[in-house]
Design a protein around this motif. Structure first.
Motif, short mmCIF file in Angstrom:
data_model
loop_
_atom_site.label_atom_id
_atom_site.label_comp_id
_atom_site.label_asym_id
_atom_site.label_seq_id
_atom_site.Cartn_x
_atom_site.Cartn_y
_atom_site.Cartn_z
N ILE A 1 -0.45 -1.33 -0.82
CA ILE A 1 0.65 -0.53 -0.28
C ILE A 1 0.23 0.10 1.05
N GLN A 2 -1.02 0.55 1.13
CA GLN A 2 -1.53 1.09 2.38
C GLN A 2 -1.54 0.02 3.47
N GLU A 3 -1.94 -1.20 3.10
CA GLU A 3 -1.92 -2.30 4.07
C GLU A 3 -0.50 -2.58 4.55
N ALA A 4 0.45 -2.51 3.61
CA ALA A 4 1.84 -2.73 3.99
C ALA A 4 2.31 -1.67 4.98
N PHE B 1 7.61 7.75 4.98
CA PHE B 1 8.25 8.37 3.83
C PHE B 1 8.24 7.42 2.63
N ARG B 2 8.56 6.17 2.87
CA ARG B 2 8.58 5.20 1.78
C ARG B 2 7.17 4.94 1.23
N HIS B 3 6.20 5.00 2.09
CA HIS B 3 4.81 4.88 1.65
C HIS B 3 4.45 6.00 0.69
N MET B 4 4.84 7.20 1.01
CA MET B 4 4.56 8.36 0.15
C MET B 4 5.28 8.23 -1.19
N GLU B 5 6.52 7.75 -1.19
CA GLU B 5 7.26 7.59 -2.43
C GLU B 5 6.60 6.55 -3.34
N LEU B 6 6.16 5.45 -2.78
CA LEU B 6 5.48 4.43 -3.57
C LEU B 6 4.16 4.96 -4.12
N ALA B 7 3.46 5.76 -3.33
CA ALA B 7 2.21 6.36 -3.80
C ALA B 7 2.47 7.30 -4.98
N ASN B 8 3.59 8.00 -4.94
CA ASN B 8 3.94 8.90 -6.05
C ASN B 8 4.21 8.12 -7.34
#
Length: 319
Positions: A178-181, A190-197
């Protein structure tokens, strides 16, 4: 998850008797000994053993308290396990929707192609399904890699094979991807943070399941429940024989059997991840999640829903 014993009532009775045949034999033997020594004791010039009913009744009451506490605690563990996997279902669907809708070529201003986004979505969904099957392996102490090899790459398989807690490491790999994406502009901040949650939620749910699996029911409850049970079973026919004579045999057998089934049901329910008929059907739940997620990415290889299994004596259950 047990659906029903059998459509045939004779199979039901026979199956229950078969799986408890040793206890039934012992209860019957103890009852026969108690009645025989009472009925024929005078012939052989010995005083028959007669126990007063009141102390045996008090012992039965104490045993009922122990069984009630244990069964309530065991059911709480079983129900919590079911709620945990219900949470995994909901979080998995949320994760699938996020992966499919959060990623876009717009964030890279045209530098990322649509097929790259599609490949990342498929890889992420497959990795999550791999996590589900790895979690089943982890909770049931299995080492079957067939399902994982369908959804994880060879490099990922080789990496997690070396790890003790495989589902934890798969979630780590998922977080890295996900970080690579994010770095490649498949998703924005924002979407990165939501996926991390959501990944954090998976960690929390996995930890809850591991807590149930790793927390042994207090030994003294198991030990003293067994001691009180057999003390009651042995004493009961010696108190019933003077009142009921030969009728003490079936009555003692019936009462002892009821208490034993209560004890056995608590012992089975307290560990809900073993794959038995009465356990939480995590294989079936995982298959349903698998179907939902693969349909989200329009996969051509969507498996069929899991069918109920038919066990011995017609028992129907979900694994």
């Amino acid at each position: 998850m047990l659906i029903k014993y059998s459509d045939n009532p004779f199979k039901q009775v026979f199956g229950i008797a078969f799986y408890n045949r040793k206890n039934i034999f012992l209860f019957t033997l103890i009852s026969i000994i108690a009645v025989l020594q009472y009925e024929f004791g005078e012939i052989f010039l010995w005083n028959p053993i007669i126990l007063p009913v009141v102390p045996v009744t008090i012992l039965g009451g104490a045993l009922a308290i122990f069984l009630g506490f244990r069964n309530n605690s065991a059911y709480d563990r079983w129900w919590e396990a079911r709620k945990i996997w219900g949470g995994i279902v909901n979080a998995s669907r949320t994760f699938g929707i996020m992966v499919c809708t959060f990623s876009s070529t717009n964030f890279s201003k045209g530098k990322v192609k649509g097929k790259e986004i599609k490949a990342w979505r498929k890889e992420s969904i497959h990795r999550h399904i791999g996590w589900l099957y790895a979690l089943i392996m982890h909770l049931r102490n299995h080492n079957h890699w067939d399902e994982l090899e369908k959804y994880l790459s060879e490099e990922e398989i080789e990496e997690i094979k070396k790890m003790h807690n495989k589902p934890t490491q798969i979630l780590r790999l998922q977080s890295e991807k996900i970080q690579e994406a994010y770095d490649k502009n498949y998703i924005e901040d924002f979407r990165h943070m939501e996926l991390a949650n959501v990944i954090k939620e998976f960690y929390d749910l996995q930890g809850m399941a591991e807590r149930i699996k790793g927390t042994i029911f207090p030994y003294y409850y198991n030990y003293f429940t067994g001691v009180f049970l057999w003390l009651f079973v042995i004493c009961l026919p010696f108190s019933l024989a003077p009142e009921m004579h030969w009728g003490a045999i079936p009555m003692s057998l019936a009462i002892s059997f009821v208490f034993t089934i209560l004890e056995k049901s608590g012992a089975i329910t307290e560990d809900p991840f073993e794959g038995r008929a009465a356990d939480t059907p995590i294989n079936t739940i995982t298959r349903n999640i698998e179907i939902d997620l693969l349909e989200m990415i329009k996969s051509e290889t969507v498996p069929a829903p899991a069918e109920p299994k038919i066990g011995r004596f017609g028992v129907k259950y979900l694994d």
